[in-house]
Every structure is written in structure tokens, then in C-alpha cells.
Design an enzyme around this catalytic site. Structure first.
Site, short mmCIF file in Angstrom:
data_model
loop_
_atom_site.label_atom_id
_atom_site.label_comp_id
_atom_site.label_asym_id
_atom_site.label_seq_id
_atom_site.Cartn_x
_atom_site.Cartn_y
_atom_site.Cartn_z
N HIS A 122 -44.08 40.63 -77.58
CA HIS A 122 -43.68 41.51 -76.47
C HIS A 122 -42.94 42.79 -76.84
CE1 HIS A 122 -45.15 38.14 -74.37
NE2 HIS A 122 -44.03 37.47 -74.27
N GLU B 158 -40.17 25.74 -73.25
CA GLU B 158 -40.40 26.17 -74.62
C GLU B 158 -40.81 24.94 -75.44
OE1 GLU B 158 -40.78 28.74 -76.61
OE2 GLU B 158 -40.83 27.33 -78.27
N CYS C 36 -39.70 36.48 -67.11
CA CYS C 36 -40.34 35.19 -66.88
C CYS C 36 -39.65 34.42 -65.76
CB CYS C 36 -40.31 34.37 -68.18
SG CYS C 36 -40.94 32.70 -67.99
N SER D 258 -47.54 27.77 -77.66
CA SER D 258 -47.01 29.12 -77.51
C SER D 258 -45.48 29.06 -77.56
CB SER D 258 -47.47 29.67 -76.15
OG SER D 258 -46.95 30.96 -75.93
N CYS E 84 -36.21 26.32 -68.25
CA CYS E 84 -36.24 26.87 -69.60
C CYS E 84 -34.92 27.60 -69.84
CB CYS E 84 -37.41 27.84 -69.77
SG CYS E 84 -37.58 28.45 -71.48
N CYS F 203 -53.28 24.48 -68.64
CA CYS F 203 -51.99 25.04 -69.04
C CYS F 203 -50.90 24.04 -68.67
CB CYS F 203 -51.81 26.38 -68.32
SG CYS F 203 -50.24 27.17 -68.65
N GLU G 172 -45.09 22.31 -63.05
CA GLU G 172 -46.39 22.81 -62.61
C GLU G 172 -47.36 22.88 -63.78
OE1 GLU G 172 -44.61 25.43 -58.91
OE2 GLU G 172 -45.11 26.49 -60.73
N ASN H 185 -47.22 40.23 -65.03
CA ASN H 185 -47.39 39.65 -63.69
C ASN H 185 -46.06 39.68 -62.96
OD1 ASN H 185 -50.15 38.80 -63.95
ND2 ASN H 185 -49.41 37.27 -65.40
#
Ligand code: SAH
Length: 368
Positions: free
Chosen positions: A239, A183, A140, A214, A133, A126, A113, A313
Site C-alpha cells: 500500500h 490478520e 480498513c 494475506s 483486528c 474469502c 463474515e 473501497n
């Protein structure tokens, strides 16, 4: 944020894997490589440059449209090559069309996506770097899929070429963030190859300053980016400000704990001369207290950095919650005077599952 109604559109040719095709893919090859491929067909070098120009600068999706090439050559090219290898299978968009999540089938099966986001002042793409992953960050959605496969440079780049077609008439500039599925630094070679082509001034011409990688914090690859002088922006998914908590949220912290991670970040700042971004998801009662923000300031407050706070989220079953606005404000108020820069990002696209951390190939079996 207002809850907007969403539109679902499924392409007529929706399927979960692209058809097998033996033709060589052009997207992902640099201009000199395309020139060599055309020379191998007996063509002059300038023909290769023309093809690369159509593919990258103009974003053609068919050889037919390459009108400065003789018709027989266009036909021959179409037999030998295909331009890309992704197939759009579904999209979900907010009613104001500001945020669009697009699902692409990848060769061999599976869906990745990408998200197109726009504000009145900028457009951001993005992109995904892997299908699935393997890092299992607890918050996540992609982490729940488990390890899949690395995308090729072409598959990464083609997402940007496809999203560029979404830009409104008259807009040319966009930012790229590798914050989709996967990643990026685990797929170092393909990612840097894709970004090299993306930033080629003669092609897509995206300034490295507009590109952000990122990462969960893979120390050797951060050092490598710095030592190879890659001038992309770096964002670290932090985080938590203690090893104990970070290891719980992000198992990778057991391999690369905070001390070597920050050492690598300092090295990157020194070599590249740009400030780094730390991403910090705010999860209620987990990492959003006053003690947490004080530790965060002690950890990174002296570095030239921006702290990007992302209220969590939700990603379905689980105990994590997004803190209320007062808790977010308290965190920000403490942080703002003590670090160089702070932003709070309520991600766009929460309602269509297109926000940070929500990408999990959910449209693999057709849109939800
Ligand atoms: N693997 C890379 C890039 C993908 S994630 C990385 O970890 O940085 C992109 C960003 O979204 C990361 O900062 C990630 O931690 C964040 N994210 C993941 N899940 C999230 C969630 N549920 N809510 C908010 N942000 C999330």
C-alpha cells in the site's frame, strides 16, 4: 461495474451467538485425531476414517446422513460430538448470485463474515481468521472494530466447508484467500492447522497453490512460513513504497518497516520458490501519483512478484477516496512494463459491503 440489486436473506434462526454446547467439535480435527476419538469410544479405526470422510470430503452437516455407519453409532456420535460450531445468521448477495457474503455467529458471541465469489472460470472463498483486528490500518473497516479474538482452526475451516455448499452443481475446485476479517499470521497456529486439513489429499484436497495467506507483513511469521516449507501463496499488503507513508496508513510498519519486510519476502521466495503478490490499494492523492508508482517500481520491481492494485473501497466516514479511472490507468501504464505482473482488482461485492476491507461484522446486529 454495474450496480446490481441485492437480496437480503436472514435465517429463521438468526441470533448473535451460538448456543452453548459441551459436545466436542469435529471440524478442525485431523483424520488421525478423529480416528483416535472413535477408538476412545471403542470403535475400530476405519470407523474414524469413515466419519472424517463424511465431514471433510462429503461435507455432511449431520450424523444422520452418515449412512454407512450403524444407526446406534450415529446416535452415540451425535450425543458425544457436534460436527461444527458456526451458525449462519445472515447473508447478502448480488442479484446475479456471483458474490455472497455470509455471516456466521461464533461461540462466545460475535459474528465473522466470509465471502463466496465466482467468475465464469473460478470460485474463490474469502475467509476470516480473527473476529476483529488489532492492526488499525486506516483504510480498513475490520481495523475499526479493534482486536477481538483468534478463530480456532475449526472455525476457519468450517467457513470453507460451508462455502463449498454454495458451489454450483458440478463444480468442485475453488481457491481460498485469507483476506476476510483479521490478520492470519497473528493467528499462525490455528491458520496453518486449518490449511493443513484443507489441503489433505484424502480430505478436502485443496492444493496449497490455490490457497493465499494475506498479511500486513509480520516478519517473524513470514520467515517461519518459509522455514517450515509451507507452500501456500503469500500476499503482502504493501500500500505504500516509503516508510513514512506506510507507517501512516499501517501502524504495523513502525514495528516491521519496509527493509526487514522485503528481506523476509526475499527469503520466502527463495525457500518456497513461488512469486509473491503485493497488494496495493489506490487511494486518491495519497499513494496514487507518478512519484508513488516510481518508488514502488524501485522497491519491488526486481522481485519475482505480482502487483495487485485495488482501487480503494469506501468504508464510510473518512477522507479517503477511490481515484477515477484515468488516475488508475496512469498508474497501471507506468507500472506494467516495469514489473513482472500487474492486475487491477475492482473487488466484487462493493454494493453489499463484501469487498476487500469492508468486512466488519456489520451483520452482527442483523443485516444492514
Ligand atoms: N490482515 C490481512 C488480511 C485482511 S485484508 C492483510 O492485511 O493482508 C485483505 C486485503 O484487503 C488487504 O490487502 C487489505 O489491505 C485490503 N483492504 C483493506 N481495506 C480495504 C479497502 N477499504 N479497500 C480496498 N482494499 C482494502
Amino acid at each position: 461495474m454495474f450496480v446490481k440489486s441485492e437480496t437480503l436473506i436472514t435465517s429463521a434462526n438468526a441470533r448473535n451467538s451460538a448456543p452453548s454446547d459441551e459436545r466436542e467439535v469435529l471440524i478442525g480435527q485431523s483424520t488421525p485425531e478423529i480416528v483416535r476419538a472413535l477408538i476412545a469410544l471403542g470403535e475400530k479405526p476405519y470407523r474414524g476414517r469413515q466419519v472424517a470422510d463424511w465431514v471433510y470430503r462429503r461435507g455432511s452437516s449431520s450424523f444422520d446422513s452418515m449412512t454407512n455407519l450403524p444407526l446406534p453409532l450415529r446416535e452415540r456420535l451425535a450425543q458425544t460430538f457436534r460436527i461444527g460450531s458456526l451458525t449462519e445468521t445472515a447473508r447478502r448477495e448480488l442479484s446475479d448470485r456471483r458474490t455472497r457474503k455470509i455471516a456466521f455467529a461464533i461461540p462466545g458471541g460475535g459474528v465473522v463474515e466470509s465471502v463466496f465469489m465466482s467468475t465464469p472460470t473460478r470460485h474463490t472463498f474469502c475467509l476470516s481468521s480473527q473476529h476483529g483486528c488489532g492492526f488499525s490500518c486506516r483504510f480498513c473497516a475490520t481495523g475499526r472494530m479493534g482486536r477481538g479474538r483468534n478463530l480456532t482452526a475449526g472455525e476457519i475451516l468450517e467457513q470453507a466447508i460451508a462455502l463449498r455448499r454454495e458451489l454450483p452443481e458440478g463444480s468442485r475446485d475453488f481457491n481460498v484467500v485469507l483476506m476476510g476479517m483479521g490478520e492470519p499470521l497473528e493467528n499462525y497456529d490455528a491458520v496453518t492447522r486449518a490449511l493443513e486439513i484443507l489441503s489433505d489429499p484424502a480430505g478436502m484436497n485443496v492444493s496449497p497453490k490455490r490457497i493465499t495467506i494475506s498479511t500486513v507483513g509480520l516478519v517473524p511469521q513470514i520467515l517461519r512460513l518459509a522455514d517450515e516449507g509451507k507452500r501456500y501463496r503469500l500476499a503482502i499488503s504493501l500500500h505504500a513504497a516509503t516508510n513514512e507513508l506506510r507507517s501512516k496508513l499501517m501502524p504495523v510498519n513502525r514495528v516491521f518497516p519496509l527493509e526487514p519486510l522485503l528481506e523476509a519476502v526475499r527469503h520466502h521466495i527463495d525457500k518456497v520458490g513461488q512469486r509473491v503478490t503485493f497488494e496495493y490499494i489506490l487511494i486518491e492523492e495519497i499513494n496514487d501519483g507518478i512519484g508513488d508508482v516510481a518508488r514502488l517500481v524501485r522497491l519491488v520491481g526486481q522481485l519475482p512478484c505480482r502487483i495487485n492494485l485495488i482501487p480503494y473501497n469506501p468504508i464510510g466516514p473518512g477522507k479517503f477516496q477511490r481515484p477515477g479511472p484515468e488516475r488508475v490507468q496512469r498508474f497501471v501504464d507506468y507500472l506494467r512494463p516495469r514489473v513482472p505482473a500487474v492486475t487491477v482488482r475492482y473487488s466484487q461485492g462493493v454494493e453489499i459491503g463484501a469487498a476487500c476491507g469492508q468486512l466488519a461484522g456489520g451483520m452482527e446486529r442483523g443485516p444492514r
